[in-house]
Design an enzyme around this catalytic site. Structure first.
Site, PDB file in Angstrom:
ATOM      1  N   CYS A 198       6.870  -6.836   6.708  1.00 14.96           N
ATOM      2  CA  CYS A 198       7.993  -6.312   7.484  1.00 14.96           C
ATOM      3  C   CYS A 198       8.410  -7.345   8.524  1.00 14.96           C
ATOM      4  O   CYS A 198       7.560  -7.975   9.159  1.00 14.96           O
ATOM      5  CB  CYS A 198       7.600  -5.014   8.182  1.00 14.96           C
ATOM      6  SG  CYS A 198       8.973  -4.218   9.069  1.00 14.96           S
ATOM      7  N   CYS A 205       3.461   8.622   1.019  1.00 16.30           N
ATOM      8  CA  CYS A 205       4.080   7.632   1.908  1.00 16.30           C
ATOM      9  C   CYS A 205       4.171   6.321   1.136  1.00 16.30           C
ATOM     10  O   CYS A 205       3.148   5.770   0.715  1.00 16.30           O
ATOM     11  CB  CYS A 205       3.228   7.454   3.166  1.00 16.30           C
ATOM     12  SG  CYS A 205       3.857   6.204   4.311  1.00 16.30           S
ATOM     13  N   CYS A 220       7.204  -4.936  15.112  1.00 23.23           N
ATOM     14  CA  CYS A 220       6.877  -3.938  16.129  1.00 23.23           C
ATOM     15  C   CYS A 220       5.428  -4.133  16.577  1.00 23.23           C
ATOM     16  O   CYS A 220       4.540  -4.360  15.760  1.00 23.23           O
ATOM     17  CB  CYS A 220       7.064  -2.532  15.571  1.00 23.23           C
ATOM     18  SG  CYS A 220       8.773  -2.158  15.120  1.00 23.23           S
ATOM     19  N   CYS A 256      -0.946   6.053  10.102  1.00 21.61           N
ATOM     20  CA  CYS A 256       0.337   5.475  10.470  1.00 21.61           C
ATOM     21  C   CYS A 256       0.153   4.185  11.268  1.00 21.61           C
ATOM     22  O   CYS A 256      -0.603   4.144  12.241  1.00 21.61           O
ATOM     23  CB  CYS A 256       1.121   6.484  11.299  1.00 21.61           C
ATOM     24  SG  CYS A 256       2.769   5.934  11.751  1.00 21.61           S
ATOM     25  N   GLU A 300       0.820  -1.202   0.000  1.00 21.55           N
ATOM     26  CA  GLU A 300       0.000   0.000   0.000  1.00 21.55           C
ATOM     27  C   GLU A 300       0.858   1.258   0.000  1.00 21.55           C
ATOM     28  O   GLU A 300       1.960   1.283   0.557  1.00 21.55           O
ATOM     29  CB  GLU A 300      -0.926   0.005   1.228  1.00 21.55           C
ATOM     30  CG  GLU A 300      -1.980  -1.097   1.174  1.00 21.55           C
ATOM     31  CD  GLU A 300      -2.917  -1.112   2.364  1.00 21.55           C
ATOM     32  OE1 GLU A 300      -4.089  -1.466   2.162  1.00 21.55           O
ATOM     33  OE2 GLU A 300      -2.480  -0.770   3.478  1.00 21.55           O
ATOM     34  N   CYS A 360       2.311  -2.029  15.045  1.00 18.34           N
ATOM     35  CA  CYS A 360       2.211  -1.886  13.594  1.00 18.34           C
ATOM     36  C   CYS A 360       1.484  -3.062  12.952  1.00 18.34           C
ATOM     37  O   CYS A 360       1.869  -4.220  13.139  1.00 18.34           O
ATOM     38  CB  CYS A 360       3.611  -1.745  13.002  1.00 18.34           C
ATOM     39  SG  CYS A 360       3.622  -1.501  11.215  1.00 18.34           S
TER      40      CYS A 360
END
Length: 386
Positions: free
Chosen positions: A119, A112, A123, A350, A99, A126
């Protein structure tokens, strides 16, 4: 029995920065100025059909059509939020999708972009990290996001002047850890900065990292753009839980790398991203500890209210707690801003980017471990700070 003749794979010119295009042209007997012409047609004008490149010789165009292509990521879904934020879901092949998000503001337009399918950082706050990791994106898939978004937005707005840009800022803060994919990221960064491509200043291109020390040092040497570091905790014990990468790159090493980076950075400060998670890292005592941690480092803090996603097990900090935390930092002389939540009604805020990926790390299946970590964080956040 007939033999199957394989067709040679064409070179995707979106994979090549300025030097790469010159090397490509040299390999087929063309002069360097042809590379400049190609770069301008591809990136400034957004042209993917060689026949439309009218100042190239017909023989050169025919040669290009045989051995090269200009192929950006395919748009699977295009969504626009109530506040004007726009999110695209892009096909990354092999069952993967990533995305990218465009955030329009009065005086600028920020894109962005993602650098990996998924990933591996895992974390806790996220959504991408919860999915796990599939693969690094190619340069063509990274710069292809800017190429796709810029020219789609120009077309939507009826802009025909190649010097009139819609996107003024690019942040590598989407899916993935950019510094784990430097070989593909750096050529993309160079194209963003190149006047024959997008002509952005180094101050307007930001790489966000979870704090990979050696890679921060490497970026400083080869392409120092603005740097944003995900901090999210004032001490190693809590950061170990929130960001597992801290076990390999503890805070003291990350901050030392930031100080070294400042010698090369386009700005005279480092930006620290700090997700505000209710009851976890948002107390005034933790703000005080954070002030002590960064007192010798020129920096700016960007406080980001946590954006919930399914099964996160975490809560957004209360608005009054975020404001009090920011005031404590500002009173100590640290520039601190609170990021406005944008695009959360289409999961474009975010920490909410997810896409679709084939998880090679199996992180998405380790939910029991996540629940244990959340309980441990709750215990840590309630313990008094020294």
């Amino acid at each position: 029995m007939s033999e199957t003749v394989s067709t040679p794979q064409k070179t995707n010119l979106l994979n090549l920065d300025s030097e790469g295009l010159k090397a490509f042209c040299a390999s087929i007997g063309e002069k360097p100025f042809r590379a400049v012409q190609l770069e301008r047609w591809i990136h400034r004008k957004g042209v993917s059909d060689f026949d439309q490149m009218t100042n190239l010789a017909k023989s050169f165009r025919a040669k290009l059509a045989e051995i090269a292509e200009i192929k950006g990521p395919e748009v699977i879904k295009d969504s626009t939020a109530s506040d004007g934020t726009r999110k695209w879901l892009l096909d990354a092949g092999e069952g993967n999708a990533v995305e990218m998000v465009f955030i329009p503001e009065e005086n600028r337009g920020t894109l962005c972009i993602s650098t990996q399918a998924g990933c591996a950082m895992n974390c806790l706050f996220c959504s991408t990290g919860k999915q796990g990791f599939s693969r690094n994106l190619k340069t063509s898939e990274i710069i292809g996001q800017l190429w796709t978004a810029e020219h789609l937005l120009r077309k939507d707005r009826g802009i025909t002047d190649e010097n009139e840009r819609v996107i003024s800022n690019v942040v590598l803060m989407g899916m993935g850890e950019p510094l784990q994919n430097l070989n593909a990221v750096v050529p993309a960064l160079k194209l963003m900065l190149d006047d024959n491509a997008y002509g952005l200043s180094r101050r307007r291109v930001t790489v966000s990292t979870s704090g990979l020390v050696k890679q921060i040092d490497k970026l400083a040497q080869i392409c120092p753009v603005a740097l944003a570091v995900s901090l999210h905790a004032p001490n190693n014990e809590l950061r170990d839980k929130i960001m597992p990468v801290n076990r390999k790159h503890p805070l003291e090493d990350v901050l030392a790398a930031c100080k070294r980076y400042l010698k090369y950075a386009p700005r005279d400060f480092i930006t620290f991203e700090y997700i505000m998670i209710g009851g976890v890292n948002d107390s005034l005592a933790q703000a005080k500890q954070l002030i002590t941690l960064v007192q010798d480092l020129p920096c700016k803090f960007n406080l980001i209210p946590f954006n919930p996603f399914p099964d996160s097990g975490l809560q957004r900090s209360k608005e009054e707690d975020v404001k009090a935390f920011a005031k404590r930092l500002n009173d100590a002389g640290i520039v601190c801003t609170i990021r406005k939540v944008r695009g959360d009604d289409i999961s474009a805020a975010c920490g909410q980017l997810a896409g679709e990926i084939k998880d090679r790390t199996k992180l998405s299946s380790r939910r029991a471990e996540r629940e244990i970590v959340i309980k441990e964080i709750s215990r840590l956040s309630q313990a008094p700070l020294e």
